[in-house]
Design an enzyme around this catalytic site. Structure first.
Site, PDB file in Angstrom:
ATOM      1  N   GLY B 174      15.392 -68.701  49.837  1.00 59.75           N
ATOM      2  CA  GLY B 174      16.499 -67.495  49.603  1.00 59.75           C
ATOM      3  C   GLY B 174      17.954 -68.416  49.205  1.00 59.75           C
ATOM      4  O   GLY B 174      18.770 -67.475  48.588  1.00 59.75           O
ATOM      5  N   VAL B 270      14.569 -64.275  63.100  1.00 61.46           N
ATOM      6  CA  VAL B 270      15.394 -64.449  64.147  1.00 61.46           C
ATOM      7  C   VAL B 270      15.752 -62.996  64.621  1.00 61.46           C
ATOM      8  O   VAL B 270      16.393 -62.122  64.023  1.00 61.46           O
ATOM      9  CB  VAL B 270      16.945 -65.153  63.983  1.00 61.46           C
ATOM     10  CG1 VAL B 270      17.980 -65.021  65.013  1.00 61.46           C
ATOM     11  CG2 VAL B 270      16.593 -66.641  63.408  1.00 61.46           C
ATOM     12  N   CYS B 407      12.711 -71.618  31.256  1.00 67.09           N
ATOM     13  CA  CYS B 407      13.238 -70.071  30.967  1.00 67.09           C
ATOM     14  C   CYS B 407      11.748 -69.479  30.568  1.00 67.09           C
ATOM     15  O   CYS B 407      10.776 -70.182  30.278  1.00 67.09           O
ATOM     16  CB  CYS B 407      14.122 -70.156  29.834  1.00 67.09           C
ATOM     17  SG  CYS B 407      13.565 -70.414  28.216  1.00 67.09           S
TER      18      CYS B 407
HETATM   19  N1  LIG Z   1       7.815 -65.805  44.896  1.00 69.26           N
HETATM   20  C1  LIG Z   1       7.581 -65.285  46.189  1.00 69.26           C
HETATM   21  O1  LIG Z   1       7.043 -64.205  46.588  1.00 69.26           O
HETATM   22  C2  LIG Z   1       8.891 -65.725  47.243  1.00 69.26           C
HETATM   23  C3  LIG Z   1      10.070 -66.467  46.778  1.00 69.26           C
HETATM   24  C4  LIG Z   1      10.830 -67.010  47.839  1.00 69.26           C
HETATM   25  C5  LIG Z   1      10.796 -66.741  48.962  1.00 69.26           C
HETATM   26  N2  LIG Z   1       9.605 -66.133  49.489  1.00 69.26           N
HETATM   27  C6  LIG Z   1       9.658 -65.798  50.991  1.00 69.26           C
HETATM   28  O2  LIG Z   1      10.938 -65.449  51.498  1.00 69.26           O
HETATM   29  C7  LIG Z   1      10.742 -66.093  52.479  1.00 69.26           C
HETATM   30  C8  LIG Z   1      12.045 -67.176  52.704  1.00 69.26           C
HETATM   31  O3  LIG Z   1      11.881 -68.368  52.309  1.00 69.26           O
HETATM   32  P1  LIG Z   1      12.850 -69.617  52.427  1.00 69.26           P
HETATM   33  O4  LIG Z   1      11.847 -70.883  51.669  1.00 69.26           O
HETATM   34  O5  LIG Z   1      14.182 -69.397  51.889  1.00 69.26           O
HETATM   35  O6  LIG Z   1      12.616 -69.833  53.970  1.00 69.26           O
HETATM   36  P2  LIG Z   1      13.518 -70.450  54.975  1.00 69.26           P
HETATM   37  O7  LIG Z   1      12.799 -70.548  56.374  1.00 69.26           O
HETATM   38  O8  LIG Z   1      14.108 -71.815  54.484  1.00 69.26           O
HETATM   39  O9  LIG Z   1      14.901 -69.520  55.325  1.00 69.26           O
HETATM   40  C9  LIG Z   1      14.827 -68.118  55.862  1.00 69.26           C
HETATM   41  C10 LIG Z   1      16.382 -67.857  56.218  1.00 69.26           C
HETATM   42  O10 LIG Z   1      16.236 -66.565  56.742  1.00 69.26           O
HETATM   43  C11 LIG Z   1      17.271 -66.697  57.962  1.00 69.26           C
HETATM   44  N3  LIG Z   1      16.908 -65.658  58.870  1.00 69.26           N
HETATM   45  C12 LIG Z   1      16.049 -65.505  59.520  1.00 69.26           C
HETATM   46  N4  LIG Z   1      16.036 -64.405  60.379  1.00 69.26           N
HETATM   47  C13 LIG Z   1      17.107 -63.887  59.880  1.00 69.26           C
HETATM   48  C14 LIG Z   1      17.615 -62.533  60.229  1.00 69.26           C
HETATM   49  N5  LIG Z   1      17.191 -61.530  61.181  1.00 69.26           N
HETATM   50  N6  LIG Z   1      18.814 -61.974  59.656  1.00 69.26           N
HETATM   51  C15 LIG Z   1      19.415 -62.824  58.704  1.00 69.26           C
HETATM   52  N7  LIG Z   1      18.955 -64.034  58.486  1.00 69.26           N
HETATM   53  C16 LIG Z   1      17.684 -64.559  59.031  1.00 69.26           C
HETATM   54  C17 LIG Z   1      17.224 -67.999  58.402  1.00 69.26           C
HETATM   55  O11 LIG Z   1      18.185 -68.324  59.164  1.00 69.26           O
HETATM   56  C18 LIG Z   1      16.814 -68.916  57.255  1.00 69.26           C
HETATM   57  O12 LIG Z   1      18.001 -69.528  56.849  1.00 69.26           O
HETATM   58  C19 LIG Z   1       9.701 -66.668  52.925  1.00 69.26           C
HETATM   59  O13 LIG Z   1       9.126 -65.760  53.756  1.00 69.26           O
HETATM   60  C20 LIG Z   1       9.215 -67.081  51.582  1.00 69.26           C
HETATM   61  O14 LIG Z   1       7.626 -67.105  51.689  1.00 69.26           O
HETATM   62  C21 LIG Z   1       8.752 -65.508  48.515  1.00 69.26           C
END
Ligand SMILES: NC(=O)c1ccc[n+]([C@@H]2O[C@H](COP(=O)([O-])OP(=O)(O)OC[C@H]3O[C@@H](n4cnc5c(N)ncnc54)[C@H](O)[C@@H]3O)[C@@H](O)[C@H]2O)c1
Ligand SMILES: NC(=O)c1ccc[n+]([C@@H]2O[C@H](COP(=O)([O-])OP(=O)(O)OC[C@H]3O[C@@H](n4cnc5c(N)ncnc54)[C@H](O)[C@@H]3O)[C@@H](O)[C@H]2O)c1
Lengths: 564, 564
Positions: B174, B270, B407
């Site tokens: 993210g 969270v 790209c």
């Molecule tokens: N290609 C895709 O489909 C794709 C790409 C990227 C990420 N994702 C998904 O996105 C999600 C995030 O991935 P990541 O690697 O960044 O995970 P991560 O666990 O590293 O980061 C998640 C972040 O969300 C924050 N967070 C949690 N609950 C929260 C809330 N209620 N309000 C605000 N912030 C909150 C956490 O503090 C953390 O920083 C995962 O579920 C992942 O599978 C999917």
């Protein structure tokens, strides 16, 4: 789209496509659907439940049309029996690449498969149905023959002469048993509960004689055993009654196995004490009672087999799950004897041996007889079982569709055979090219934990990297067509396997292809078993010059320590 | 066997192997394990949980040794990160063929995988880890950038200028969001509950500024929006509190999505009302209460997103399963907005577009800048999003390991790019060859019903014939190495996917390879979508001359009716 029609492959040496590889693919697809070959050609079903050659008639037509115009630097892609694309590749690439029935594992169930099949999106390819190299029931006979030949080699110095084999079942596959026993020189006593099945096998010449009288059967068997003459005797009876009775009498055969349909306790196995007609009535009136009796009978049947084993007989399971059922029915010692792959087939797999097969595109049986003779000359002296198989197959096995032959050859043998055939085509000794393929049930082409990779020494039964590597390397090494399938043999979810076919058309290009792919393909069998810790496979790799970096085999000339 | 060591790929134009393809495979394997690139190089882990480049250090060494001596007519086979065999093939064949993590479906569970991994028999290859073409977090940024560029194209005439994107989460993946938003010209408001995560992203230059005051954040956002200036603002807060508040205020952004770790209701998300420290305490003291609150918060969070949608915002799910959790928590309308693949990525896939990437073996960033310019000249005029990406990537994205670029290019573009690079190498404009590959997340290379093939028009989401055909045709069409993996992205059981890499070393042979495999590979993307009924893909196939017999496309010149 199109109406049902009767398919028969063209014969002879006239090319209707732009090259013999395309022509061979077209004829073999058609041959799979020949009514002499296919179980249910109207529905494009070749064999093995619903194993199909093409998705539907429209797909069949499009495949044929495409093969007719496909260039020698193009490749056709077939997705579950449908011709989805043609791409430019190069002369040494396969002309056709096939993927059938593959599902993402989480969705790999019959239910999801049927849903997709209902929508016309997928096709069950079985093993050689969807990869266009099925050659009729020859394959079944030969597999049973080869298993018994391995038993003979391991326990009786190479022949079943003067040995008695006791088994059950004369059904679709089990019916090959009497012939496979006598072809190995042995005496067979086969117990079958259904008189119609017995008569069919006797009429076809697969079984020599039959009786409903145990004493008579034993007399015939004893006579033949003493004269060391091959003989097969079918006994009308129930294994769960007859085998315990034999144990009681202390009558101990040399070899015991079974091909009753024990995998299915309701639709297949017939419980003790019932005729076939009575069994049918109980099946519908009280299926629970049927299954209860069936399970109890299987326990008694299996218990007798274990008793034979304790008395010195060689006993093995032939993949019908009798042991599993007997154990479920409370017989704790059921797994006392081994399955046939770990017991007899695996040592062959270790040498890259498996069901090598070839087909005469001329349609002329003479072409196959000529190849029989060449194979006999080349390998017969060192391999008595092979020699006997070829002689007897020539006499006893009717051709279905295009004339074909099957025999087990290993690493170092298959390429020799392929090059010999190519030479014969080149010299005009055969009337048309020869197609060379194999079953997906082979040394290095299948992952199937309940069958071909059951009980691998290192526990790697379920690892499916191997069949995928097999398909990839054969694609890189000259195969004419390559296929990857899911679910053949044991059903959706239970296996991943690959096939390859290569055409000997007498050209130099074919020579290159044969010399390479008939090494990579059985080579994968040696490598897969060597990697799993089988010493014989490691020895074969060492002796026959297969390079295995992870085992340090064959890399001495340049293992990189001296490298840049 | 060997101790842990620090790996860094050799740079420059000196060949240490017998050809550039082997050299490239060796350097890319090493580059995947470069501490600048790999998450945990000591354990050979590259990225994505436990995605590894080689089974163990011994296997790594043997692979390197083997590549150093591998001839230009040989092919190395790698089974789950271990070099199991070398076979003679031919010049146009791949030099390496890889199969990682594949299991027979019935056994395709994490539990069985871990059991086999524990025995040293298998390796998790993720997507580009085990196929030696990972290029660091550039890929993540670019995927997010490309998704937002697709949003811009579909809804806002090609740019996010003057548009506000609201999202959550600044974690591992993210964290790329703020930069991807501003690179598209937009204004981002990103809600993140963890101050440390915010500071890290601001320090790295991925995010412009941050505050804990909602009013201040909105003021900054409004200003930038009015001036149509790119800006990213992180707001310390909880999505489940802030987003409902914004709905109440009637403050409606243009685009809403989310990358909080909603897939994991205990370890990830969270709940509202808790600081990160409080959340950590509740997690261990009362996990059930934690999950209860977390699920309720996700329902509120998702409900706010649906409210934004009703008020006119463009809303989509980014693959974190927030919709699924909200629905489980009782919010029935959760699936009101679509997933990102069907909504934005699939139209790219229909044209064979996907994450094309290349790496300079010289190690010199100048080589990449030169290729940037050439790509910009060749494609920049017709593709504004691509042009902006390349300019900004050059400015903002630090290289990790060997300099690389990514790209999205489609069918008809990738081969042009590849041939341009090859020409540059040939002319000496670049200091060493260029390696060209892609993610397994691509148009025609993956079956993954919860991600890349979610909601296919014809329901063929779970059919895995396609990635296998992709690997086979690329093997036949000139790839330097080809891989097939299981479980990447979404985990064991949930995906089957293939990769391919090809080397532009300036030779005529490379020209042939590039011209072919960079057509077959994206071509499979077009074909897969055309077959599933997507009109744009069918149009692309027709316009750009892909042959699809089953759809009657491109076969006119010889459809066999005139044939022999
Ligand atoms: N290609 C895709 O489909 C794709 C790409 C990227 C990420 N994702 C998904 O996105 C999600 C995030 O991935 P990541 O690697 O960044 O995970 P991560 O666990 O590293 O980061 C998640 C972040 O969300 C924050 N967070 C949690 N609950 C929260 C809330 N209620 N309000 C605000 N912030 C909150 C956490 O503090 C953390 O920083 C995962 O579920 C992942 O599978 C999917
Ligand atoms: N490669 C292998 O592992 C392999 C090869 C061949 C067969 N098999 C297994 O062997 C079994 C038989 O296959 P098939 O195609 O011949 O099945 P089938 O159903 O056609 O034939 C089974 C036969 O067993 C007879 N039978 C049933 N119960 C009996 C009993 N109690 N006593 C005597 N005869 C009885 C039936 O009348 C029938 O003729 C199956 O379970 C099959 O899976 C495995």
């Amino acid at each position: 789209m199109s109406a049902v029609r009767t398919i028969r492959a063209p014969r002879g040496s006239t090319l209707t496509c732009r090259g013999w590889q395309q022509e061979a693919a077209m004829r073999m697809l058609m041959n799979n659907l020949d009514p002499e070959v296919a179980e249910n050609p109207d529905q494009l079903i070749v064999y093995g439940g619903t194993g199909k050659a093409a998705r539907n008639w429209e797909a069949f037509e499009r495949i044929v049309e495409t093969l007719k115009v496909l260039r020698n630097d193009e490749t056709l892609l077939v997705q579950s029996g449908k011709p989805v694309a043609v791409f430019e590749t190069h002369e040494r690439a396969p002309r056709v690449l096939i993927a059938n029935s593959l599902l993402v594992p989480k969705w790999a169930t019959w239910e999801h498969f049927w849903e997709l099949e209902g929508k016309g999106l997928i096709m069950f390819g079985q093993m050689t149905a969807g990869s266009w190299i099925y050659i009729g029931s020859q394959g079944i006979i030969q597999g049973t023959y080869e298993t018994l030949a391995a038993v003979a080699r391991q326990h009786f110095g190479g022949s079943l002469e003067g040995r008695v084999v006791l088994t059950g079942g004369l059904g679709g596959m089990g019916g090959a048993q009497p012939l496979a026993i006598t072809m190995n020189g042995g005496v067979g006593l086969i117990i079958e509960v259904d008189e119609r099945r017995i008569r069919r096998r006797v009429d076809m010449g697969y079984c020599d004689r039959w009786t409903a009288d145990l004493d008579e059967a034993l007399r015939w068997v004893e006579e033949a055993r003493q004269k060391r003459e091959p003989l097969s005797v079918a006994l009308l009876g129930n294994c769960a009654e007859v085998e315990p009775e034999l144990v009681r009498r202390g009558w101990i055969p040399d070899v015991v196995t079974d091909q009753t349909s024990a995998h299915d306790p309701l639709g297949g196995y017939v419980p003790a004490g019932l005729t076939v007609a009575e069994a049918e009535r109980l099946r519908s009136s009280d299926p629970e009672e049927y299954v209860r009796r069936s399970m109890a009978s299987m326990a008694a049947h299996c218990e007798a087999m274990v008793a034979f084993q304790k008395a010195g007989a060689v006993v093995f399971d032939y993949g019908n799950n009798l042991r599993g059922q007997a154990k479920a029915a409370g017989f704790d010692e059921a797994f006392s004897y081994p399955g046939f792959v770990p017991a007899y087939i695996r040592p062959l797999f270790e040498e890259g041996k498996g069901p090598f097969r070839w087909v005469a595109l001329s349609g002329d049986p003479e072409d196959i007889y000529k190849t029989d003779r060449v194979i006999l000359e080349e390998f017969g002296r060192e391999n008595e079982g092979l020699a006997r198989w070829l002689r007897l197959a020539g006499e006893k096995i009717p051709f279905q569709g295009l004339p074909a032959r099957i025999c087990w050859l290993g690493y170092g043998e298959r390429d020799r055979a392929g090059l010999l055939f190519n030479h014969m085509v080149k010299k005009g000794e055969l009337k048309a090219p020869i197609v060379i393929g194999r079953d997906h049930l082979d040394a290095g082409s299948v992952a199937s934990p309940y069958r071909e990779t059951e009980g691998m020494r290192d526990g790697s039964d379920a690892i499916a990297d191997w069949p995928i590597l097999n398909a990839l390397i054969n694609t890189a090494a000259g195969a004419s067509w390559v296929s990857v399938h899911h679910g053949g043999g044991v059903g959706i979810g239970y296996s991943i396997h690959a096939g390859q076919v290569v055409v000997a058309d007498g050209s130099d290009e074919a020579e290159w292809r044969l010399a390479h792919v008939l090494r990579t393909d059985p080579g994968m069998g040696v490598v897969r078993h060597a990697d799993a810790g089988y010493e014989r496979a490691q020895q074969v790799a060492r002796e026959r010059g297969i390079k295995m970096p992870s085992l340090g085999i064959g890399m001495d000339a340049g293992n990189g320590r001296q490298g840049g």
